[in-house]
Design an enzyme around this catalytic site. Structure first.
Site, PDB file in Angstrom:
ATOM      1  N   SER A  74       0.841  -1.195   0.000  1.00 22.66           N
ATOM      2  CA  SER A  74       0.000   0.000   0.000  1.00 22.66           C
ATOM      3  C   SER A  74       0.871   1.237   0.000  1.00 22.66           C
ATOM      4  CB  SER A  74      -0.898   0.031   1.236  1.00 22.66           C
ATOM      5  OG  SER A  74      -1.587   1.271   1.335  1.00 22.66           O
TER       6      SER A  74
ATOM      7  N   TYR B  46      -2.828  -0.727  10.109  1.00 21.99           N
ATOM      8  CA  TYR B  46      -2.785  -1.028   8.678  1.00 21.99           C
ATOM      9  C   TYR B  46      -1.499  -0.517   8.044  1.00 21.99           C
ATOM     10  CZ  TYR B  46      -4.006  -0.993   3.718  1.00 21.99           C
ATOM     11  OH  TYR B  46      -3.994  -1.189   2.350  1.00 21.99           O
TER      12      TYR B  46
END
Length: 257
Positions: free
Chosen positions: A167, A181
């Site tokens: 990501s 995350y």
């Protein structure tokens, strides 16, 4: 150099975790459309079966020669990972596994003062720990699929591939409060580097794709609330499309990569 050969994945065996929805579905579709045999895994068995059926129908209509099959598994569980690896070995004893795409993941947004301990356990396990687990379990199948150029010299003509879906929040300070995350994805990027060094001599590459925002269930509420501002801050003025992430994975899985 023929561009079709450079980007060719026809006949390759591919496992896409989280491959039934969102970015994973986009990646699965890209491989099937280009002639690969794709195994789709996630904890949602019904979604895996539906995605496989839809991709098989599209492949039959286009004549791509690709196919899809459902291999559901709850990848939070070590035992489920072991069962998945054993089943894949049973299904592909000769060809092995050419491409492993680690896409299964979870997100958790919550302010610093309210960010729960359980978020760390869930996200570090699924987004990072099980990536290592599954790569370790599937390494014999990946080694089997690797094509040597000169076995005596230890050179590789067509390596097997491990592709991690990381990501942009793993390489920047996240805009949203997604502490567990972002940290799990940063760890995944570093793990990929370590695996590249470890697995390269075994004929296996390890690379990471770092997507920004894409239309998916995970991003649904964020895009509903902030979609316009997110698009405005993008240099291209848009969010990701299926061609973006599928193209990146096809590149990394082929000779071009």
């Amino acid at each position: 150099m023929d561009i079709k050969q450079l980007f060719d994945v026809k006949g390759k065996v591919v496992l896409v975790t989280g491959g039934a929805k969102g970015i994973g579905r986009m990646i699965s579709e890209g491989f099937v459309a280009n002639g690969a045999r794709v195994y789709i895994s996630s904890r949602d068995a019904a979604a895996c079966r539906q995605a496989a059926a839809e991709l098989n129908a599209a492949a039959a209509a286009s004549g791509s020669g690709g196919s899809a099959a459902a291999l559901p598994a709850d990848l939070q569980s070590l035992d489920a990972c072991k069962r998945l690896a054993a089943e894949l070995a049973r299904l592909e004893p000769q060809r092995g596994l050419h491409v492993l795409v680690h896409n299964s993941g979870a997100a958790w947004g919550a302010p610093f003062d309210a960010h729960p301990d359980s978020a760390w356990t869930k996200l570090l396990t699924l987004n990072l720990h099980r990536t290592f687990t599954l790569t370790q379990l599937l390494c014999p199948l990946l080694e089997k699929a690797s094509v040597p150029a000169d076995a005596a010299a230890g050179t590789v003509a067509d390596p097997a591939r491990v592709i991690h879906i990381g990501s942009i929040d793993g390489i920047r300070v996240p805009v949203l409060a997604n502490y567990a995350y972002g940290a799990s994805k940063a760890g995944l990027h570093q793990l990929s580097r370590a695996l590249a060094v470890e697995l390269g001599p075994r004929g296996i590459t390890s690379n990471t794709v770092a997507p920004g925002p894409f239309p998916s269930k995970m991003m649904k509420s964020v895009l509903e609330d902030m979609g316009d501002s997110i698009r405005e801050t993008s240099p291209l003025g848009r969010i990701g499309t299926p061609e973006d992430v599928a193209g990146a994975c096809l590149f990394l899985a082929s000779r071009a990569g």
